[in-house]
Design a protein around this motif. Structure first.
Motif, PDB file in Angstrom:
ATOM      1  N   LEU A 105       0.796  -0.941   0.167  1.00 35.08           N
ATOM      2  CA  LEU A 105       0.119   0.011  -0.347  1.00 35.08           C
ATOM      3  C   LEU A 105       0.691   1.314   0.107  1.00 35.08           C
ATOM      4  O   LEU A 105       0.415   2.417  -0.308  1.00 35.08           O
ATOM      5  CB  LEU A 105      -0.705   0.443   1.740  1.00 35.08           C
ATOM      6  CG  LEU A 105      -1.946  -0.935   1.296  1.00 35.08           C
ATOM      7  CD1 LEU A 105      -3.246  -1.385   2.754  1.00 35.08           C
ATOM      8  CD2 LEU A 105      -2.882  -0.384  -0.151  1.00 35.08           C
ATOM      9  N   ASP A 110       0.673   3.422  -3.292  1.00 38.11           N
ATOM     10  CA  ASP A 110      -1.200   3.457  -3.242  1.00 38.11           C
ATOM     11  C   ASP A 110      -1.299   4.576  -3.166  1.00 38.11           C
ATOM     12  O   ASP A 110      -0.939   6.023  -2.310  1.00 38.11           O
ATOM     13  CB  ASP A 110      -1.832   2.332  -3.223  1.00 38.11           C
ATOM     14  CG  ASP A 110      -1.787   1.376  -4.066  1.00 38.11           C
ATOM     15  OD1 ASP A 110      -1.245   1.068  -4.690  1.00 38.11           O
ATOM     16  OD2 ASP A 110      -2.273  -0.216  -3.531  1.00 38.11           O
ATOM     17  N   LYS A 111      -2.434   4.927  -3.603  1.00 33.83           N
ATOM     18  CA  LYS A 111      -3.197   6.676  -2.623  1.00 33.83           C
ATOM     19  C   LYS A 111      -3.560   6.347  -1.336  1.00 33.83           C
ATOM     20  O   LYS A 111      -3.207   5.089  -0.835  1.00 33.83           O
ATOM     21  CB  LYS A 111      -4.803   6.866  -3.637  1.00 33.83           C
ATOM     22  CG  LYS A 111      -4.744   7.129  -4.664  1.00 33.83           C
ATOM     23  CD  LYS A 111      -5.529   7.104  -5.583  1.00 33.83           C
ATOM     24  CE  LYS A 111      -6.076   8.230  -7.103  1.00 33.83           C
ATOM     25  NZ  LYS A 111      -7.010   7.791  -7.342  1.00 33.83           N
ATOM     26  N   ARG A 112      -3.164   7.274  -1.049  1.00 29.23           N
ATOM     27  CA  ARG A 112      -2.811   7.731   0.640  1.00 29.23           C
ATOM     28  C   ARG A 112      -4.155   7.069   1.361  1.00 29.23           C
ATOM     29  O   ARG A 112      -4.440   6.512   2.851  1.00 29.23           O
ATOM     30  CB  ARG A 112      -2.706   9.018   0.960  1.00 29.23           C
ATOM     31  CG  ARG A 112      -1.014   9.306   0.692  1.00 29.23           C
ATOM     32  CD  ARG A 112      -0.677  10.437   1.679  1.00 29.23           C
ATOM     33  NE  ARG A 112       0.724  10.954   1.064  1.00 29.23           N
ATOM     34  CZ  ARG A 112       1.719  10.393   2.100  1.00 29.23           C
ATOM     35  NH1 ARG A 112       2.031   9.648   2.844  1.00 29.23           N
ATOM     36  NH2 ARG A 112       3.306  11.223   1.151  1.00 29.23           N
ATOM     37  N   PHE A 113      -5.304   7.134   0.651  1.00 26.93           N
ATOM     38  CA  PHE A 113      -6.566   7.279   0.735  1.00 26.93           C
ATOM     39  C   PHE A 113      -6.302   5.414   1.302  1.00 26.93           C
ATOM     40  O   PHE A 113      -7.118   4.699   1.925  1.00 26.93           O
ATOM     41  CB  PHE A 113      -7.693   7.132   0.110  1.00 26.93           C
ATOM     42  CG  PHE A 113      -9.037   7.108   0.797  1.00 26.93           C
ATOM     43  CD1 PHE A 113     -10.327   7.324   1.376  1.00 26.93           C
ATOM     44  CD2 PHE A 113      -9.314   5.575  -0.295  1.00 26.93           C
ATOM     45  CE1 PHE A 113     -11.582   6.717   1.778  1.00 26.93           C
ATOM     46  CE2 PHE A 113     -10.655   5.204   0.320  1.00 26.93           C
ATOM     47  CZ  PHE A 113     -11.262   5.560   1.165  1.00 26.93           C
ATOM     48  N   PHE A 114      -5.905   4.319   0.578  1.00 25.14           N
ATOM     49  CA  PHE A 114      -6.139   3.229   0.312  1.00 25.14           C
ATOM     50  C   PHE A 114      -5.441   2.651   2.293  1.00 25.14           C
ATOM     51  O   PHE A 114      -5.926   1.890   2.963  1.00 25.14           O
ATOM     52  CB  PHE A 114      -5.932   2.215  -1.022  1.00 25.14           C
ATOM     53  CG  PHE A 114      -6.846   2.338  -1.501  1.00 25.14           C
ATOM     54  CD1 PHE A 114      -7.813   2.140  -1.257  1.00 25.14           C
ATOM     55  CD2 PHE A 114      -6.308   2.894  -2.824  1.00 25.14           C
ATOM     56  CE1 PHE A 114      -8.923   2.071  -2.567  1.00 25.14           C
ATOM     57  CE2 PHE A 114      -6.484   3.086  -4.025  1.00 25.14           C
ATOM     58  CZ  PHE A 114      -8.015   2.713  -3.757  1.00 25.14           C
ATOM     59  N   SER A 115      -4.069   3.309   2.079  1.00 26.81           N
ATOM     60  CA  SER A 115      -3.657   2.797   3.549  1.00 26.81           C
ATOM     61  C   SER A 115      -3.980   3.670   4.708  1.00 26.81           C
ATOM     62  O   SER A 115      -4.190   3.277   5.595  1.00 26.81           O
ATOM     63  CB  SER A 115      -2.412   4.047   3.515  1.00 26.81           C
ATOM     64  OG  SER A 115      -1.245   4.130   2.179  1.00 26.81           O
ATOM     65  N   ALA A 116      -4.498   4.855   4.338  1.00 28.09           N
ATOM     66  CA  ALA A 116      -5.342   5.397   5.888  1.00 28.09           C
ATOM     67  C   ALA A 116      -6.933   4.077   6.048  1.00 28.09           C
ATOM     68  O   ALA A 116      -7.249   4.223   7.379  1.00 28.09           O
ATOM     69  CB  ALA A 116      -6.054   6.910   4.899  1.00 28.09           C
ATOM     70  N   LEU A 117      -7.322   3.969   5.452  1.00 26.63           N
ATOM     71  CA  LEU A 117      -9.112   2.909   4.997  1.00 26.63           C
ATOM     72  C   LEU A 117      -8.740   2.500   5.946  1.00 26.63           C
ATOM     73  O   LEU A 117      -8.951   1.362   7.047  1.00 26.63           O
ATOM     74  CB  LEU A 117      -8.847   2.785   3.611  1.00 26.63           C
ATOM     75  CG  LEU A 117     -10.444   1.405   3.948  1.00 26.63           C
ATOM     76  CD1 LEU A 117     -11.482   2.393   3.983  1.00 26.63           C
ATOM     77  CD2 LEU A 117     -10.893   1.241   2.461  1.00 26.63           C
ATOM     78  N   PHE A 118      -7.225   1.917   6.277  1.00 25.83           N
ATOM     79  CA  PHE A 118      -6.382   0.288   6.894  1.00 25.83           C
ATOM     80  C   PHE A 118      -5.849   0.788   8.423  1.00 25.83           C
ATOM     81  O   PHE A 118      -6.088  -0.162   9.648  1.00 25.83           O
ATOM     82  CB  PHE A 118      -5.539  -0.491   6.358  1.00 25.83           C
ATOM     83  CG  PHE A 118      -5.963  -1.726   5.414  1.00 25.83           C
ATOM     84  CD1 PHE A 118      -6.376  -2.783   5.623  1.00 25.83           C
ATOM     85  CD2 PHE A 118      -6.527  -1.335   4.093  1.00 25.83           C
ATOM     86  CE1 PHE A 118      -7.446  -3.476   4.664  1.00 25.83           C
ATOM     87  CE2 PHE A 118      -6.232  -2.457   3.234  1.00 25.83           C
ATOM     88  CZ  PHE A 118      -7.105  -3.192   3.089  1.00 25.83           C
ATOM     89  N   VAL A 130      -6.044   4.258   9.833  1.00 28.05           N
ATOM     90  CA  VAL A 130      -7.029   5.590  10.873  1.00 28.05           C
ATOM     91  C   VAL A 130      -7.972   4.033  12.009  1.00 28.05           C
ATOM     92  O   VAL A 130      -8.258   4.392  12.993  1.00 28.05           O
ATOM     93  CB  VAL A 130      -7.587   6.116   9.749  1.00 28.05           C
ATOM     94  CG1 VAL A 130      -8.777   6.500  10.891  1.00 28.05           C
ATOM     95  CG2 VAL A 130      -6.665   6.979   9.090  1.00 28.05           C
ATOM     96  N   PRO A 131      -8.610   3.536  11.627  1.00 29.55           N
ATOM     97  CA  PRO A 131      -9.415   2.264  12.576  1.00 29.55           C
ATOM     98  C   PRO A 131      -8.431   1.594  13.451  1.00 29.55           C
ATOM     99  O   PRO A 131      -9.436   1.326  14.527  1.00 29.55           O
ATOM    100  CB  PRO A 131     -10.045   1.915  11.441  1.00 29.55           C
ATOM    101  CG  PRO A 131     -10.314   1.705  10.154  1.00 29.55           C
ATOM    102  CD  PRO A 131      -8.680   2.631   9.844  1.00 29.55           C
TER     103      PRO A 131
END
Length: 80
Positions: A48, A51-59, A61-62
């Motif tokens: 990741l 990839d875009k930071r959104f995909f990293s944050a998706l895993f 941040v939660p």
């Protein structure tokens, strides 16, 4: 190789923290280090990082939000 060494160092720190007498400090520290290890594994071994930071944050941040909630619950409840 750098990620491997960083994971080894974090694991050694976790083993050392296991012998701390204060439960609140021990649990909080172990949760934080485990979340960091989770983020490293997700970013590098699941590729990741590129990839875009959104995909990293998706895993990631939660996990940090869940850890924050658990730390707050530990602080509210007090002793185990």
């Amino acid at each position: 190789m750098g990620v491997f060494l960083l994971l080894v160092v974090i694991t050694i720190i976790e083993i050392g923290i296991f012998y701390v007498d204060q439960a609140g400090v021990r649990i909080t520290s172990l949760m934080l280090l485990s979340a960091i290890k989770f983020a490293l594994v997700i970013m590098f071994f699941m590729h990741l990082k590129g990839d875009k930071r959104f995909f990293s944050a998706l895993f990631v941040v939660p996990v940090f939000l869940g850890a924050a909630v658990l730390i707050a619950l530990i602080a509210l409840v007090g002793k185990f």
